[in-house]
Scaffold this motif. Sequence first.
Motif, PDB file in Angstrom:
ATOM      1  N   SER A 186      41.779  25.597  38.689  1.00 32.46           N
ATOM      2  CA  SER A 186      42.077  24.441  39.616  1.00 32.46           C
ATOM      3  C   SER A 186      41.400  23.195  39.062  1.00 32.46           C
ATOM      4  N   GLY A 187      41.396  22.989  37.853  1.00 31.10           N
ATOM      5  CA  GLY A 187      40.816  21.674  37.398  1.00 31.10           C
ATOM      6  C   GLY A 187      39.490  21.590  37.195  1.00 31.10           C
ATOM      7  N   LYS A 188      38.747  22.680  37.785  1.00 27.52           N
ATOM      8  CA  LYS A 188      37.232  22.483  37.316  1.00 27.52           C
ATOM      9  C   LYS A 188      36.852  23.514  36.207  1.00 27.52           C
ATOM     10  N   PRO A 189      35.844  23.116  35.378  1.00 27.39           N
ATOM     11  CA  PRO A 189      35.664  24.381  34.575  1.00 27.39           C
ATOM     12  C   PRO A 189      34.527  25.295  35.365  1.00 27.39           C
ATOM     13  N   VAL A 190      34.652  26.603  34.816  1.00 24.60           N
ATOM     14  CA  VAL A 190      34.237  27.645  35.378  1.00 24.60           C
ATOM     15  C   VAL A 190      33.520  28.447  34.446  1.00 24.60           C
ATOM     16  N   ASN A 191      32.249  29.164  34.898  1.00 25.59           N
ATOM     17  CA  ASN A 191      31.702  30.019  33.902  1.00 25.59           C
ATOM     18  C   ASN A 191      31.923  31.414  34.213  1.00 25.59           C
ATOM     19  N   GLN A 192      31.283  32.384  33.402  1.00 17.26           N
ATOM     20  CA  GLN A 192      31.776  33.537  33.441  1.00 17.26           C
ATOM     21  C   GLN A 192      31.418  34.365  34.713  1.00 17.26           C
ATOM     22  N   LYS A 193      30.352  33.953  35.385  1.00 20.50           N
ATOM     23  CA  LYS A 193      29.949  34.661  36.696  1.00 20.50           C
ATOM     24  C   LYS A 193      31.288  34.390  37.396  1.00 20.50           C
ATOM     25  N   ILE A 194      31.814  33.361  37.697  1.00 20.95           N
ATOM     26  CA  ILE A 194      32.760  32.866  38.820  1.00 20.95           C
ATOM     27  C   ILE A 194      33.897  33.538  38.219  1.00 20.95           C
ATOM     28  N   ARG A 195      34.235  33.688  36.996  1.00 20.35           N
ATOM     29  CA  ARG A 195      35.413  34.454  36.793  1.00 20.35           C
ATOM     30  C   ARG A 195      35.181  36.039  37.073  1.00 20.35           C
ATOM     31  N   ASN A 196      34.118  36.467  37.044  1.00 16.44           N
ATOM     32  CA  ASN A 196      33.859  37.830  37.163  1.00 16.44           C
ATOM     33  C   ASN A 196      34.395  38.070  38.568  1.00 16.44           C
ATOM     34  N   ARG A 197      34.023  37.019  39.646  1.00 13.55           N
ATOM     35  CA  ARG A 197      34.123  37.143  40.997  1.00 13.55           C
ATOM     36  C   ARG A 197      35.370  36.909  41.292  1.00 13.55           C
ATOM     37  N   ASP A 198      36.135  35.989  40.666  1.00 19.84           N
ATOM     38  CA  ASP A 198      37.572  35.633  41.240  1.00 19.84           C
ATOM     39  C   ASP A 198      38.684  36.073  40.337  1.00 19.84           C
ATOM     40  N   THR A 199      38.565  37.192  39.221  1.00 19.74           N
ATOM     41  CA  THR A 199      39.600  37.878  38.794  1.00 19.74           C
ATOM     42  C   THR A 199      39.495  39.254  38.861  1.00 19.74           C
TER      43      THR A 199
END
Lengths: 248, 492
Positions: free
Chosen positions: B323-336
């Motif tokens: 959604s336009g914001k850069p995300v790190n690994q941890k957030i991707r772990n959480r949201d995927t």
Amino acid sequence: MGIEIETKQEDIYTALDPRMKLILLILFTTATYISRSTWVLLWDYLLIIGLYLVRHLWKGAWKTGILFGSFLVLELLIGYIPHEGTKAALGLIIFFLERTSIFFVMGNWMATKLRISDFVAALQNMHFPKGVIITLAVVFRYLPTVSDEFRSIKNTMKLRGIGLNFKNIILHPIQTGEYAIVPLIIRSMKIADELAASAMTRGLDLETKRTSYRKIRLRVKDFMAAGIVIIAVAGGFVVDTILRKGGV
Amino acid sequence: MIRMEDVSFRYSNSKGDALKHINLHIHQGEFVVLLGSSGCGKTTITRLINRLVPEFFEGELEGNVYIDGRDTSDMDIQDLTGIVGSVFQDPRSQFFATDTTAEIAFSCENVGLSREELCRRMEMAVNDLQIRRLLERSIFELSSGEKQSIAIASVYALSPKILVLDEPSANLDSAATQHLMEILDSLKKQGYTIVISEHRVHYLRDIADRVILIENGKIKKEISGKDFRNLSNEEANAMGLRSINLLSVLPQGSCCHTGEKQIELKDISYYYGKSNGPLRNITFSAGKGDIVGIIGSNGVGKSTLLEIICGLKKEISGSFLMSGKPVNQKIRNRDTFFVMQDSDYQLFTESVEKELYLGNIENDFLREKGMSLLNRMGLSDYLQRHPASLSGGQKQRLCIAVACMKNTDMICFDEPTSGLDYTSMKNVSSLLYELSQDGKTLFVTSHDYEFLMSTCTHICYLHAGKVEDYFEVSRKTAPKIYQILFQKEEKR
């Protein structure tokens, strides 16, 4: 034209007879239990890393080194604990960890690039019971795939918020361990079943004497290599005992 | 060659009969394809031929099975070793050796052939199947297609009379499937009797002599090879079969673009050591409700790309925006979430219900959500069942339910339809469509042309570590997708 396949470069280092490898595995596992001395342990650790290096298994040597190193550091740190009871308890745990891990490290050393069929043929020549041979063969066939399976499990744990990280291991050690192991066991059972079914249709169970495509024979070279390692292990033990007596 | 007379079978741990009054006669040199939905009993028929049923998978067997003119009732599995050769679905779990040469020799060694004879057989297998380049390799570094070739070679070396294959294409990509067809064709010409149970039928279209349709443990219909070739896709689908003529499968064209960008990958690179499936400068973006099919040959890095998207692997360079914001690994772990090909790795608890709440704090809202999800996945009757006791499709749906519990915007699927029959494939497809309607972005790796056509809105073609092409699925681009999937291995 026959089908003599050229020996690849790496085979020179894997060429030690599987029976000799098994003897070395048993040797190291028992030797460290006989002696309580950390110096003997250190010597055996170095020998094991050497065994990895001789076979050009750089990664294995590196990992083993780190594992052994951290055990020794832990043991050193435990020595500084002021409370005697805790010190003794932790000392005992590390004592067993240091020694049982050798079994797995050597098992890995043996399983890496092990030719199962050579192993089976070798054990057959020694007239091992068929049941034992098949079990050992399945175990060594399965070992190299465990790390792959485990990686998939670890990945899912991370995504499900029950990751195999420091926090979870400290806060919920039993549960985290259970999550990691249950899928592994279920997978192993499934694979073992399929493997056995496949092996049955291909006649592993037949009573006829198995032949071997590769020539399996113990050579002088095998005895020499194993002999050197055995002497080194025993030597470490003897030197340690002498120094100990002389020192006191 | 094979004769079954009024055969019924019931597995010892199940209630219903797996087979009911089967009468079947297969002639020498015949190429017979067994078709039918999952669990219809076609695998059991293959097991009757190699005698895994009832010797290995125990149960009650009635009727007689004759192989090569002999009654099998007093035979062991190993008595048939030289007569029936078996190839199984998963190449990973049918190999006993860890290197290819030993694997090919394995059956011959067990039978106790002399060394000269062994060498002669090896030479023959290697020449006839053209696999010399695969000799002396570690089993673990082969692709699935190469593994299946070795499995066939190992059986071939023993020169059995009958060849039984149980879904041999389930783990193969399209080109490897084509290669498998060529091997089977040459074996047929040599006079082998071949019995094969399959879901993907398009590759067998030209070589099948007879097709046997099985439903609920009974032979429902026998179709001659000629009639089978003339079957239209609609007729096949109506019988619950996969499409026979892939070229005439068209995309469903159910696009629902919102135009809203959900994720963006910018110049993502990843490499491990020197050569192991590196990805270079991966750049693309996907919107809400997009279903992106990731295609490319085995080992090109499709799964690695999914793992990067889920944050399981860290990109070496580049940026990842949600959604336009850069995300790190941890957030991707959480949201995927990542639904793997094999669900066994993904289920941890002792009941379906507990599985849903694992990693979540249980509350009323979640409980309601969980129940409605289970309803949607058709799992509400299995609340207290152990996940390991569910069927493959049910486990997969449970994983998807788990993914939805997490409030994910993005779900990755690795080969969700490998080994699925037509109905199950369609179910997965419509499930994915529903998820995309909820505004989720989905990434799917697949070799399954029919599934890609009925599901994906976009195609991302990976080649040599780069995004070679990224385009929308439409009637116009369908031939291009077909061409990518079926191009010969040499070209890659």
